[in-house]
Design an enzyme around this catalytic site. Structure first.
Site, PDB file in Angstrom:
ATOM      1  N   HIS A  60       0.854  -1.202   0.000  1.00 21.64           N
ATOM      2  CA  HIS A  60       0.000   0.000   0.000  1.00 21.64           C
ATOM      3  C   HIS A  60       0.883   1.244   0.000  1.00 21.64           C
ATOM      4  CE1 HIS A  60      -3.818   2.019   1.936  1.00 21.64           C
ATOM      5  NE2 HIS A  60      -3.232   2.803   1.034  1.00 21.64           N
ATOM      6  N   ARG A  64       2.786   8.688  -6.545  1.00 20.97           N
ATOM      7  CA  ARG A  64       2.488   9.998  -7.154  1.00 20.97           C
ATOM      8  C   ARG A  64       2.931  10.121  -8.604  1.00 20.97           C
ATOM      9  NH1 ARG A  64      -0.873  10.822  -2.979  1.00 20.97           N
ATOM     10  NH2 ARG A  64       0.087  11.686  -1.093  1.00 20.97           N
ATOM     11  N   ASN A  94      -4.352   6.810  -7.481  1.00 22.98           N
ATOM     12  CA  ASN A  94      -4.810   8.207  -7.444  1.00 22.98           C
ATOM     13  C   ASN A  94      -3.673   9.161  -7.800  1.00 22.98           C
ATOM     14  OD1 ASN A  94      -3.662   7.349  -4.980  1.00 22.98           O
ATOM     15  ND2 ASN A  94      -4.671   8.975  -3.829  1.00 22.98           N
ATOM     16  N   HIS A 233      -6.082  -0.220   5.798  1.00 25.44           N
ATOM     17  CA  HIS A 233      -5.804   0.610   6.986  1.00 25.44           C
ATOM     18  C   HIS A 233      -6.920   0.573   8.036  1.00 25.44           C
ATOM     19  CE1 HIS A 233      -7.993   3.305   4.359  1.00 25.44           C
ATOM     20  NE2 HIS A 233      -6.923   3.767   3.733  1.00 25.44           N
ATOM     21  N   ASP A 304       1.079   2.621   3.777  1.00 19.47           N
ATOM     22  CA  ASP A 304       0.277   3.702   3.186  1.00 19.47           C
ATOM     23  C   ASP A 304       1.154   4.930   2.939  1.00 19.47           C
ATOM     24  OD1 ASP A 304      -1.779   5.172   2.129  1.00 19.47           O
ATOM     25  OD2 ASP A 304      -2.935   5.327   3.984  1.00 19.47           O
TER      26      ASP A 304
END
Length: 439
Positions: A60, A64, A94, A233, A304
């Site tokens: 995870h 970017r 994302n 998470h 994360d």
């Protein structure tokens, strides 16, 4: 016998327990667990005094790329992973543009082969527009899973309603991963808080019920569609207790931060550098997370990793963006937890190698066994170091663990038989590849 690589004298963590063994590698695969003293290799690594783990996996991360090279790229993020003892990462969708279609998956696949230092799995972001295509997209090479943002996302990368989530769950068959905070509760509570309140307010806004409600809804839809889900998470005692009754359909990820940092102290010490989603919570949830690790309710521990510029993180709440660096520090922090007696080294391997491989369908990673990829994380369990900002490879140059002393440190990262990090230095050019998953 002649091998490409021999690792001699290490204490190996096998699926069946720890044992001293000499490992032989050929053509990127483990081919022997019992190399003899007479056998030779193009390179021999003396691992005496070290533990040899399967190459650890951070399932995870947000690298970017494309979109924000001043914050992170596939090159810098996988460099950080290699420095931190991580041999494989799974990168979230994302980005800008988001990874939601065949064109972006093909671009990213090619980009990984040119720039990555470790192997990479790719998430596909679910949108209302691409839902009919998800069954096809999840089968593309290098794809680890579909990711659904059921709360807290931007643009079209959010599907917050039950009908939209159910449509996703009916398109394809592989396990679907969820950010499960409830967007309706988030928006309903937003007006209760105002700018300039303490950073700890983040955990009051995104409260326990926000996470627990989202998870209950997703589990219900998973049962309805008979499609396995993975709750990312997981951060509350309530969720962890509830999910124990739904192991047939739902697996569980917990973050290293929720096992390491406790509110309100973390907000008082770190300010905006402690702001993440779901938020860091108080000791009750911290203790519940560790209990779930100990009794087997947690399948995966991840970072994360989600970097933001330092000046943005120093803005007052809620202007400071949510997300922390973590891919480079997760292994040292978790090794320190092992030395502190909070879990065994074998359980760490289960959470960061065998667990991710099982949940996501990595066919030849996650364990030291003949025929598996020659991925290794070599660690010195006695090494005492201090994590500092100047060690961080991400362009943002900070970590919430700055100044943290740890016992246990990654000494080498090996990916498919190639040494990519040794003695705190990345070696050679980028040799990472897209990871391979079961269809």
């Amino acid at each position: 016998m002649h091998y490409d690589l021999i690792i001699r004298g290490g204490r190996c963590v096998f699926p069946w327990g720890e044992a001293d063994a000499d490992l032989g590698v050929r053509n990127g695969k483990i081919v022997s667990l019992s190399v003899t003293a007479q056998d030779e290799a193009g390179r021999v690594i003396d691992a005496k005094g070290l533990h040899v783990l399967p190459g650890l996996i951070d399932s995870h991360v947000h690298l970017r790329d494309p979109g924000k090279p001043e914050v992170e790229t596939l090159e810098t993020g996988t460099r950080a992973a290699a420095l931190g003892g991580v041999a494989t990462v799974f990168d979230m969708p994302n980005t800008s543009p988001a990874v939601t279609d065949r064109t972006m998956l093909e671009w990213k696949y090619d980009h990984i082969t040119k720039t990555a230092h470790v192997d990479v799995g790719m998430y596909v972001g679910a949108t209302r527009e691409n839902t009919p295509d998800l069954a096809e997209l999840e089968q593309m090479p290098g794809v680890c899973a579909i990711k659904v943002f059921a709360g807290s996302s931007t643009g079209n990368l959010m599907i917050e309603d039950d009908a939209g989530i159910e449509a996703v769950m009916r398109s394809g068959h592989r396990r679907v991963c969820f950010h499960s905070e409830d967007e309706y509760r988030l928006q309903a509570r937003k007006s209760l808080f105002h700018e300039g309140q303490p950073y700890e307010t983040h955990s009051l806004w995104r409260d326990v019920e926000c996470a627990f409600l989202g998870t209950r809804r997703i589990v219900s839809i998973a049962h309805k569609t008979n499609r396995p889900a993975h709750i990312l998470h997981t951060s509350t005692a309530e969720e962890l207790e509830y999910l124990a009754d739904h192991r047939d359909i739902c697996s569980v990820e917990v973050l290293v931060n929720h096992l390491s940092q406790i509110a309100p102290d973390c907000y008082e010490k770190l300010g905006g550098l402690a702001v993440m989603n779901p938020p860091l919570r108080d000791r009750r949830h911290y203790e519940a997370s560790w209990q779930a690790v100990r009794d087997g309710r947690v399948d995966v521990v991840s970072s994360d990793h989600a970097p933001h510029p330092l000046d943005a993180k120093r803005l007052p709440w809620p202007k400071c963006p949510s997300g922390l660096t973590g891919v480079q520090t997760i292994v040292p922090v978790m090794l320190d937890h092992v030395n502190a007696g909070r879990l065994s080294l074998s359980r760490l391997v289960d959470l960061m190698a065998a667990g991710p491989a099982r949940i996501y369908g990595l066919q030849t990673k996650g364990r030291l066994a003949v025929g598996f990829d020659a991925d290794f994380t070599l660690v010195d369990m006695q090494a005492q170091r201090t994590i500092t900002n100047d060690w961080i490879a991400s362009p943002v140059g900070w970590t919430p663990f700055d100044g943290t002393s740890v016992k246990g440190w990654p000494m080498a990262t090996i990916v498919r038989g190639t040494v990519v990090m040794e003695n705190d230095a990345v070696t050679g050019s980028a040799t990472g590849r897209p990871a391979k998953f079961a269809p």
